[in-house]
Write an enzyme that holds these catalytic residues in place. Structure first.
Site, PDB file in Angstrom:
ATOM      1  N   ARG A  80       4.318  45.930  36.522  1.00  0.00           N
ATOM      2  CA  ARG A  80       4.281  44.503  37.213  1.00  0.00           C
ATOM      3  C   ARG A  80       4.773  43.386  36.256  1.00  0.00           C
ATOM      4  O   ARG A  80       5.748  42.623  36.599  1.00  0.00           O
ATOM      5  CB  ARG A  80       3.214  44.049  37.726  1.00  0.00           C
ATOM      6  CG  ARG A  80       3.214  43.028  38.751  1.00  0.00           C
ATOM      7  CD  ARG A  80       2.037  43.041  39.658  1.00  0.00           C
ATOM      8  NE  ARG A  80       0.704  42.432  38.666  1.00  0.00           N
ATOM      9  CZ  ARG A  80      -0.366  42.379  39.102  1.00  0.00           C
ATOM     10  NH1 ARG A  80      -0.570  42.838  40.557  1.00  0.00           N
ATOM     11  NH2 ARG A  80      -1.244  42.106  38.516  1.00  0.00           N
ATOM     12  N   LYS A 183       4.512  37.948  39.310  1.00  0.00           N
ATOM     13  CA  LYS A 183       3.199  37.062  38.779  1.00  0.00           C
ATOM     14  C   LYS A 183       3.492  35.894  37.678  1.00  0.00           C
ATOM     15  O   LYS A 183       3.751  36.199  36.484  1.00  0.00           O
ATOM     16  CB  LYS A 183       2.164  38.169  38.148  1.00  0.00           C
ATOM     17  CG  LYS A 183       0.971  37.606  38.309  1.00  0.00           C
ATOM     18  CD  LYS A 183      -0.121  38.695  37.726  1.00  0.00           C
ATOM     19  CE  LYS A 183      -1.712  38.401  37.982  1.00  0.00           C
ATOM     20  NZ  LYS A 183      -2.224  37.839  39.268  1.00  0.00           N
TER      21      LYS A 183
HETATM   22  C1  LIG Z   1      -2.743  38.530  40.041  1.00  0.00           C
HETATM   23  C2  LIG Z   1      -2.663  38.198  41.781  1.00  0.00           C
HETATM   24  C3  LIG Z   1      -3.251  39.030  42.609  1.00  0.00           C
HETATM   25  C4  LIG Z   1      -4.180  40.081  42.412  1.00  0.00           C
HETATM   26  O1  LIG Z   1      -3.589  41.390  41.904  1.00  0.00           O
HETATM   27  P1  LIG Z   1      -4.381  42.343  41.162  1.00  0.00           P
HETATM   28  O2  LIG Z   1      -3.483  43.209  40.655  1.00  0.00           O
HETATM   29  O3  LIG Z   1      -5.232  42.924  42.166  1.00  0.00           O
HETATM   30  O4  LIG Z   1      -5.223  41.475  40.349  1.00  0.00           O
HETATM   31  C5  LIG Z   1      -3.078  38.707  44.183  1.00  0.00           C
HETATM   32  N1  LIG Z   1      -1.944  37.941  44.489  1.00  0.00           N
HETATM   33  C6  LIG Z   1      -1.503  36.901  43.537  1.00  0.00           C
HETATM   34  C7  LIG Z   1      -0.750  35.942  43.767  1.00  0.00           C
HETATM   35  C8  LIG Z   1      -1.795  36.936  42.141  1.00  0.00           C
HETATM   36  O5  LIG Z   1      -1.235  36.428  41.238  1.00  0.00           O
END
Ligand SMILES: *Cc1c(COP(=O)(O)O)cnc(C)c1O
Length: 338
Positions: A80, A183
């Site tokens: 990711r 992210k």
């Molecule tokens: C990090 C994040 C999540 C959750 O992702 P995980 O991999 O399950 O921790 C969900 N939504 C957003 C906007 C994020 O930044």
């Protein structure tokens, strides 16, 4: 760590012994560098400061019932981060580099990894920033990958409890064809205003709807949304939702536990048909949603004050794997040899 009160830790930064950095310069990644400083030297005109060329990850290491320390799905976070880096035109770290940096941070901060049974865990925060000096907007030619870690407390101190959520049709977290699916810090910047408004009104989080049509559920703050009905785990599908690794894991677990799984557009009205609803992410695994209030229409969706049966089952099944209490049938964890 003798004088750390594991039980009272929240989701806050605690200084640990070592962090790891790696620089990209002249077209290549350098060696991992280990630092005991909490600061980074930075140019006042660095691309990350001015144009938001910043992205991050979040993952956890757990000390298991057997004393072993396990990282949860670190390769998924690595992939990711690669997707986020490509989207921001930043240098892309290899999966091996990412995972090695995470393992080193776990190893070098062993005394900060909470003991089994405290409900606490060791949170890792990898970030990648464009670090060269720029004035014009263009891709960064130099970047720094940083990984640090910090012990964090059990998310639910008095047991897992449903939260209240405010459905907000006025503000968006992410635009279609924007950066919602990666992210990046910028998405958090656009969510902070609506988040604060919801907090002030007494809600734990905001439920966002799709920015184009304002018809479909997107995300619950910085967590993915899911609903359960008729033996089916339903989660929104959209190009502006961040693909949560927790959600991906819950979909696999749901199937394993005998639920059907649907990943599709979820219209707002469908909220009234769910038997259970929840937000999912690394921090809490699952935050069950007890109530959703539509800020603009006043509609209220109630899911009860108790944790739903399926949410509880999935929560326990995932934590059992993370803490080494159940066999890791999916191959999600990797032991960090200390
Ligand atoms: C990090 C994040 C999540 C959750 O992702 P995980 O991999 O399950 O921790 C969900 N939504 C957003 C906007 C994020 O930044």
């Amino acid at each position: 760590m003798e004088n750390l009160d594991w039980a009272s830790l929240g989701f806050n930064y605690t200084k640990t012994d070592w962090n790891v950095r790696c620089s990209f310069r002249d077209g290549k990644w350098g060696e991992l560098e280990f630092s005991d400083s909490e600061y980074i030297p930075m140019h006042i005109s660095a691309a990350c400061l001015h144009y938001g060329l910043e992205l991050f990850e979040g993952l956890k290491a757990f000390r298991g019932a057997d004393g072993k320390v396990r990282l949860f799905r670190a390769e998924e976070n690595a992939k990711r981060m690669q997707a986020s880096a490509r989207k921001l035109c930043l240098p892309v770290p290899s999966i091996e580099l990412f995972v090695e940096a995470c393992e080193e941070v776990v190893r070098r901060n062993e005394r900060f990894i909470p003991p089994y049974g405290t409900g606490a865990s060791f949170y890792l925060r990898p970030l990648l920033i464009g670090s060269n000096a720029v004035l014009g907007v263009r891709p960064a030619t130099e970047a720094t990958l940083i990984v640090f870690g910090t012990p964090v407390g059990a998310y639910f101190k008095e047991g897992i409890k449903p939260i209240s959520v405010l459905l907000d049709r006025e503000f968006d977290r992410a635009a279609p064809r924007g950066t919602g699916e990666v992210k990046v810090g910028g998405n958090y910047a656009s969510s902070i205003y609506s988040g604060e408004r919801a907090h002030k009104a007494g809600f734990s989080n905001v439920l966002y709807v799709d920015a184009a049509e304002r018809k479909y559920i997107e995300e619950c703050g910085a967590a993915n949304f899911f609903g359960i009905k008729d033996g089916c785990y339903v989660t929104p599908k959209s190009g502006s939702i961040l693909p949560s690794i927790t959600n991906k894991s819950l979909r696999q677990l749901a199937e394993h536990l005998g639920l059907k799984v649907e990943e599709r557009a979820v219209p707002i009205e469908e909220l009234s048909t769910f038997e259970e609803a929840g937000a999912c992410g690394t921090a809490a695994v699952i935050s069950p949603i007890g109530k959703i209030v539509d800020m603009q229409t006043g509609d209220i969706y109630n899911f009860g004050n108790e944790v739903g049966e399926w949410s509880m089952k999935m929560y326990n099944a995932l934590q059992d794997i993370q803490y080494g209490r159940a066999e890791d049938v999916f191959g999600w964890t990797r032991e960090v040899v200390l």
